[in-house]
Every structure is written in structure tokens, then in C-alpha cells.
Enzyme design. Structure first.
Site, PDB file in Angstrom:
ATOM      1  N   ASN A  13      -3.003   5.505   5.837  1.00  0.00           N
ATOM      2  CA  ASN A  13      -3.043   6.154   7.153  1.00  0.00           C
ATOM      3  C   ASN A  13      -3.824   7.460   6.989  1.00  0.00           C
ATOM      4  O   ASN A  13      -3.322   8.413   6.402  1.00  0.00           O
ATOM      5  CB  ASN A  13      -1.595   6.413   7.598  1.00  0.00           C
ATOM      6  CG  ASN A  13      -1.513   7.272   8.838  1.00  0.00           C
ATOM      7  OD1 ASN A  13      -2.505   7.501   9.524  1.00  0.00           O
ATOM      8  ND2 ASN A  13      -0.309   7.759   9.125  1.00  0.00           N
ATOM      9  N   GLU A 171      10.100   5.569   6.600  1.00  0.00           N
ATOM     10  CA  GLU A 171       9.478   6.824   6.193  1.00  0.00           C
ATOM     11  C   GLU A 171      10.433   7.982   6.459  1.00  0.00           C
ATOM     12  O   GLU A 171      10.492   8.504   7.585  1.00  0.00           O
ATOM     13  CB  GLU A 171       8.186   7.067   6.975  1.00  0.00           C
ATOM     14  CG  GLU A 171       7.140   5.978   6.786  1.00  0.00           C
ATOM     15  CD  GLU A 171       5.736   6.523   7.051  1.00  0.00           C
ATOM     16  OE1 GLU A 171       4.917   6.498   6.137  1.00  0.00           O
ATOM     17  OE2 GLU A 171       5.491   6.994   8.168  1.00  0.00           O
ATOM     18  N   SER A 217       4.978  10.603   0.725  1.00  0.00           N
ATOM     19  CA  SER A 217       4.483  11.113  -0.563  1.00  0.00           C
ATOM     20  C   SER A 217       4.354  10.033  -1.645  1.00  0.00           C
ATOM     21  O   SER A 217       4.644  10.294  -2.816  1.00  0.00           O
ATOM     22  CB  SER A 217       5.340  12.288  -1.048  1.00  0.00           C
ATOM     23  OG  SER A 217       5.302  13.340  -0.095  1.00  0.00           O
TER      24      SER A 217
HETATM   25  P1  PGA Z   1       2.182  11.083   3.047  1.00  0.00           P
HETATM   26  O1  PGA Z   1       2.204  10.442   4.513  1.00  0.00           O
HETATM   27  O2  PGA Z   1       1.864   9.964   2.078  1.00  0.00           O
HETATM   28  O3  PGA Z   1       1.078  12.120   3.077  1.00  0.00           O
HETATM   29  O4  PGA Z   1       3.520  11.661   2.796  1.00  0.00           O
HETATM   30  C1  PGA Z   1       2.811   9.202   4.741  1.00  0.00           C
HETATM   31  C2  PGA Z   1       2.778   8.844   6.203  1.00  0.00           C
HETATM   32  O5  PGA Z   1       2.916   9.741   7.047  1.00  0.00           O
HETATM   33  O6  PGA Z   1       2.611   7.668   6.563  1.00  0.00           O
END
Ligand code: PGA
Length: 261
Positions: A13, A171, A217
Site C-alpha cells: 500500500n 491491522e 510495520s
Molecule cells: P506500515 O503500514 O507497514 O507502514 O505500518 C501498513 C498499512 O497501513 O497498511
């Protein structure tokens, strides 16, 4: 098309990053590594402005295209919105629905999420439904209640057949973009809950095949331990998807985890 979790599903994403030129450069670098990523379903999710260019560059590549959001109407006076037929025309197979940033900053609710899921399915787009709790909710022991409600209200009214076209992304909000990752055990606990909860409505068979992603993350260094967990079928990746080498490494680590599962 039947979705299956027999291989890892890794979606990058890109959020509000990458001009058209930058997006094209990144996807070209990913395509150069396609041979190393064959055993995974790899999806790139650029901003709307780059969809067309990225699709043209991807051409017949196995890497798939997704969008970050959409509105539920086909057309009309909805300034600033993008419709499902527009995404289909741009070559999208997937669309992220209800990302926590959309819920937090743009007022999305389980009700709007539900409308979007139904509209996506109607137009043949495969929705990636995002769910997850805040730190406060986790600390109060409300994680499962929150996620359970997001699932039941977000998926309300779907037939089992429609459900078989939906991907879920767990998430935890406190782990997104913070560098804090849920431990594999914490993530597995919620993933198992999600699978179990869904099976009450859609049956065991559909739910054992369901794709449940973890996001928050995820990086090359933790992808292996997360994807080794029984109910973690892939990752929705933000920051680590913005550079080709880290994303490719993350996909390779996910494939390695799946082989050892
Ligand atoms: P991140 O974002 O890997 O930067 O934590 C994940 C997401 O929002 O789908």
C-alpha cells in the site's frame, strides 16, 4: 476467480506516496525481480493518479494492481471520489476498503465500509477489508469485540459466495507506521479469532481458505516469523513497500515462511 491462501499474499500500500514517474520506476524494479516472487500473489497499490501508468507498465506481469479506496456509487455528483467502474477500467483487481487511516481521517464507518464492499463485489473487484483496534482498546481488553464488530457490520448481508471474494487485513492501529509490530503470537491470536468468527457465518470450508493478512510495520526482518503463524496468510505493507529492495526481500521472506509452514 476463487481466492486461496495456498501461497502468501503480499500487498504494498503506497498510500499518498509516489508521483507517476516514481511509481513507474518502483514497479519496473519490482518486475525485474518477478521470477523470485512467483510463489506469492504480489499486489501493488499506488495512488489513483499512478494506476493507469503502473497498469501499462505491468502489462502481462503476474504482479497485480489494487486501489486504496473507492466510493460506492457508479457515477454522479460526488466531487473528489472515484467509482468502482473507474477502478475496473484502470485495471485494478483489488481495492482496500476501510483502512484505519480512512476511518480515522475521513470519517469512514462500518456502514460506509459495508456499502463499499458490496459495490466492489458487484463490479468484480476483490475487496481487502481492514480491521483493527487502537492501543487504548487493546489495553482495555476490547480487541476481539472491536474486530468482531468491524467484521460483522462491514460484511453484513454478504452471501457465503460473496464472502469467498473478500480478503481480510488485520491491522492493529498502534502498529501502523509506528515501527511497533504485534508479536507473531499477538497477531496469530487475533487471526485465529477472525477465522473462527467468520466460520460461524460462512462455514468452515470457506474460512479455512480465507486470506487473512497482517498489517502494521511488516518488514523483511519480521515477515518470516509472522507468516510462519498458522492463520497469517500474507501482509499488507506500507513503509517497507516504498523501496523495491525491501519489498522484494519481504516477499522472499514470506515465501520462505510458507515453505516451512
Ligand atoms: P506500515 O503500514 O507497514 O507502514 O505500518 C501498513 C498499512 O497501513 O497498511
Amino acid at each position: 476467480m476463487t481466492l486461496t491462501n495456498a501461497t502468501p499474499f503480499i500487498a504494498g500500500n503506497w498510500k499518498m506516496h509516489k508521483t507517476v514517474a516514481e511509481a513507474d520506476e518502483l514497479v519496473s524494479q519490482l518486475m525485474a525481480a518477478s521470477a523470485d516472487m512467483m510463489e506469492a500473489e504480489v499486489v501493488v497499490i499506488p495512488p489513483f493518479t499512478a494506476l493507469n501508468k503502473v497498469k501499462n507498465t505491468l502489462c502481462e506481469s503476474p504482479i497485480q494492481l489494487g486501489a486504496q479506496n473507492m466510493y460506492w456509487e457508479d457515477q454522479g455528483a460526488y466531487t473528489g471520489e472515484i467509482s468502482p467502474p473507474m477502478l475496473v477500467e484502470a485495471g485494478c483487481r483489488y481495492v482496500v476498503i476501510g483502512h484505519s487511516e480512512r476511518r480515522q481521517f475521513f470519517g469512514e464507518t462500518n456502514e460506509t465500509v459495508n456499502k463499499k464492499i458490496k459495490a466492489a463485489l458487484y463490479h468484480g473487484l476483490l475487496p481487502i477489508l481492514c480491521v483493527g483496534e487502537s492501543l487504548e482498546e487493546r489495553e482495555k481488553g476490547e480487541t476481539m469485540a472491536k474486530v468482531g464488530r468491524q467484521l460483522s457490520e462491514g460484511l453484513e448481508g454478504l452471501t457465503p459466495e460473496q464472502f469467498s471474494q473478500v480478503i481480510i487485513a488485520y491491522e492493529p492501529i498502534w502498529a501502523i507506521g509506528t515501527g511497533l509490530t504485534a508479536t507473531p503470537e499477538q497477531a496469530q491470536e487475533v487471526h485465529a479469532f477472525i477465522r473462527e468468527k467468520l466460520s460461524e457465518n460462512y462455514g468452515n470450508t470457506a474460512c479455512s481458505c480465507a486470506i487473512i493478512l497482517y498489517g502494521g510495520s511488516v518488514k523483511p526482518a519480521n515477515a518470516f516469523s509472522l507468516l510462519k503463524e498458522k492463520d497469517i496468510n500474507g501482509a499488507l505493507v506500507g513503509g517497507a513497500a516504498l523501496k523495491a529492495d525491501s519489498f522484494i526481500e519481504l516477499v522472499k521472506e514470506s515465501i520462505r515462511a510458507y515453505r516451512e509452514k
